[in-house]
Design a protein around this motif. Structure first.
Motif, short mmCIF file in Angstrom:
data_model
loop_
_atom_site.label_atom_id
_atom_site.label_comp_id
_atom_site.label_asym_id
_atom_site.label_seq_id
_atom_site.Cartn_x
_atom_site.Cartn_y
_atom_site.Cartn_z
N PRO A 219 0.84 -1.21 0.00
CA PRO A 219 0.00 0.00 0.00
C PRO A 219 0.87 1.25 0.00
CG PRO A 219 -0.76 -1.58 1.63
CD PRO A 219 0.57 -2.08 1.16
N CYS A 220 0.45 2.27 -0.73
CA CYS A 220 1.19 3.53 -0.74
C CYS A 220 1.07 4.17 0.64
CB CYS A 220 0.63 4.47 -1.79
SG CYS A 220 0.72 3.82 -3.48
N ASN A 221 2.18 4.59 1.21
CA ASN A 221 2.13 5.22 2.52
C ASN A 221 1.69 6.68 2.39
OD1 ASN A 221 4.47 6.82 1.93
ND2 ASN A 221 5.77 5.07 2.48
N TRP A 227 2.73 12.91 -2.25
CA TRP A 227 3.54 13.25 -3.42
C TRP A 227 2.78 12.93 -4.71
CZ3 TRP A 227 7.14 16.29 -4.93
CH2 TRP A 227 7.95 16.01 -6.03
N LEU A 228 2.09 11.82 -4.75
CA LEU A 228 1.31 11.44 -5.92
C LEU A 228 0.20 12.46 -6.19
CD1 LEU A 228 1.09 7.59 -5.31
CD2 LEU A 228 2.17 8.69 -7.27
N ALA A 312 11.87 4.79 -7.48
CA ALA A 312 12.55 5.92 -8.12
C ALA A 312 11.65 7.14 -8.24
CB ALA A 312 13.06 5.51 -9.49
N PHE A 313 10.34 6.93 -8.29
CA PHE A 313 9.40 8.05 -8.41
C PHE A 313 9.40 8.91 -7.15
CE2 PHE A 313 5.27 10.15 -8.28
CZ PHE A 313 5.10 10.57 -9.60
N PHE A 314 9.80 8.32 -6.02
CA PHE A 314 9.71 9.00 -4.73
C PHE A 314 11.08 9.41 -4.18
CE2 PHE A 314 6.26 5.89 -5.12
CZ PHE A 314 5.15 6.72 -5.04
N LYS A 315 12.08 9.49 -5.06
CA LYS A 315 13.44 9.82 -4.61
C LYS A 315 13.51 11.19 -3.96
CE LYS A 315 16.64 7.12 -7.47
NZ LYS A 315 17.63 7.22 -8.58
N ASN A 322 13.78 20.12 -9.33
CA ASN A 322 13.51 19.90 -10.74
C ASN A 322 12.65 18.65 -10.95
OD1 ASN A 322 15.03 22.13 -11.45
ND2 ASN A 322 16.92 20.96 -11.66
N LYS A 323 12.67 17.79 -9.96
CA LYS A 323 11.91 16.54 -10.05
C LYS A 323 10.41 16.77 -10.08
CE LYS A 323 14.87 13.02 -9.85
NZ LYS A 323 14.85 11.91 -10.82
N PHE A 324 9.96 17.89 -9.51
CA PHE A 324 8.52 18.10 -9.36
C PHE A 324 7.82 18.11 -10.73
CE2 PHE A 324 4.82 21.02 -8.53
CZ PHE A 324 4.09 20.10 -7.80
N VAL A 325 8.35 18.90 -11.66
CA VAL A 325 7.74 18.96 -12.99
C VAL A 325 7.94 17.64 -13.72
CG1 VAL A 325 7.81 20.09 -15.25
CG2 VAL A 325 7.95 21.46 -13.16
#
Length: 379
Positions: A219-221, A227-228, A312-315, A322-325
């Motif tokens: 399950p996603c915490n 973040w999602l 890797a999506f949650f690094k 820059n990861k946000f966009v």
């Protein structure tokens, strides 16, 4: 009489000269053709050093053999083949792209139903294959393709282009401010030589977890969900800006990603962006995975609003990075895959999308071309 003989002699000499010139021309032409063929064969060997052979072993399994026929040790992108072998962290991850074209005995294509993933660009994605070396591993087609019957005769061909890089080009490769490996544009993406297997495929008469559920999930915490939600909301914002932007026509951004100006393709991509905008505005089901295997996120064309996310999506979960966009745009990439949106495929990622634009019919059906358009058009 003497004049007649002289004239006849001149004509005979002229004929001999003409025949000699014709003979010389054909000799030169033959040498040129042989030299050209040798050059082309040599050039083909150097520019396309990787070959693939597939063998049907049993059931729905293949033996996949990749060979470096060139004179130089190379790195190849493991994202471009149904890699990895069974000794990796998640051997049951399934496929992350359509690597094979499979047709039945009537010539009808067997649909690919596996996952389509946005793949992270890392140092680990490059695998060494030495000059003259062959790498082989087993590939299971069960659960990846929708075979119409449990038993049938099928033709199978490997169709994925493979990116290769000189061994010296990758050492010391730079990383960006987020610590991500930068692959550069010096990799050569080649359509490899591959045989076609024609064999009877017997699908095991057992229930196999589909590609969406068989990999390790949890399950996603709370942090992951937050973040999602933030990145997905931003995906809706930047897609809205891109929709407004495309109303201005096929500018330099559009041409760079989708090819030369074409009103039909412009209308198609414009409608596609509007469908993506609608899709990211709806409620999605998030699935978080424990292992990455190079993926950021993945989905299936036939499973709308259900997306898988990997470590890797949650690094970096900072909205100022820059990861946000980038991570926001991953959502639009995945949404474009769904059949009810556009039904895109993954023909190219990142900088390769500019090269794909030379083939507009593929570019307008490429997920990452839409992702990059939305990022650039929303600035």
């Amino acid at each position: 009489m003497n004049l007649f003989k002289l004239s006849t002699k001149r004509r005979e000499n002229g004929t001999r000269k003409f025949s000699f010139l014709i003979s010389l021309f054909f000799t030169f032409f033959t040498i040129l053709m042989i030299t050209s063929c040798e050059f082309m064969m040599s050039n083909k060997s150097e520019s396309n050093p990787i070959s693939v052979e597939i063998e049907h072993t049993s059931g729905a399994e293949l033996n996949f053999i990749m060979t470096n026929n060139g004179s130089t040790d190379l790195y190849f992108s493991s994202h471009d083949v149904p890699y990895p072998p069974a000794d990796t962290e998640d051997p049951n991850r399934g496929h992350f792209n359509q690597y094979f074209n499979i047709t039945d005995e009537n010539g009808l294509e067997v649909p690919y139903i596996g996952l389509l993933a946005v793949l992270e660009q890392t140092r680990e994605m490059w695998k060494l294959i030495k000059s003259g070396e062959s790498i082989n591993f087993s590939v299971n087609l069960h659960g990846e393709y929708q075979f119409p019957t449990l038993t049938g005769n099928y033709k199978i061909e490997f169709i994925s282009p493979v990116t290769v890089m000189d061994i010296h080009a990758i050492e010391g490769r730079a990383v960006n401010e987020d610590g991500d490996f930068i692959p550069g544009d010096d990799g050569l993406k080649n359509t490899v030589d591959s045989n076609i297997v024609e064999s009877e495929i017997v699908i095991p008469n057992v229930i196999l977890e589909d590609s969406e559920t068989r990999a390790a999930t949890s399950p996603c915490n709370a942090t992951q969900k937050s973040w999602l939600d933030k990145t997905k909301n931003n995906a809706k914002t930047i897609t809205g800006k891109a929709v407004s932007h495309i109303n201005g026509g096929s500018d330099a951004i559009w041409v760079a990603l989708f090819g030369s100006a074409n009103s039909k393709n412009l209308t198609f991509t414009s409608n596609g962006l509007k469908k993506i905008q609608g899709a990211v505005g709806k409620s999605w089901t998030y699935n978080c995975h424990n292992t990455s295997n190079g993926a950021l996120a993945a989905t299936s064309k036939s499973s709308p609003y259900k997306v898988h996310y990997y470590p890797a999506f949650f690094k970096n979960t900072s909205e100022t990075s820059n990861k946000f966009v980038m991570m926001s745009s991953v959502h639009v990439h995945e949404a474009s895959h769904w059949n009810e949106v556009i039904g895109t495929s993954d023909f190219a990622y990142y900088s390769d999308c500019a090269k794909l634009a030379k083939t507009p019919s593929k570019a307008i059906m490429n997920a990452d071309s839409y992702r990059q358009y939305i990022v650039n058009a929303s600035k």
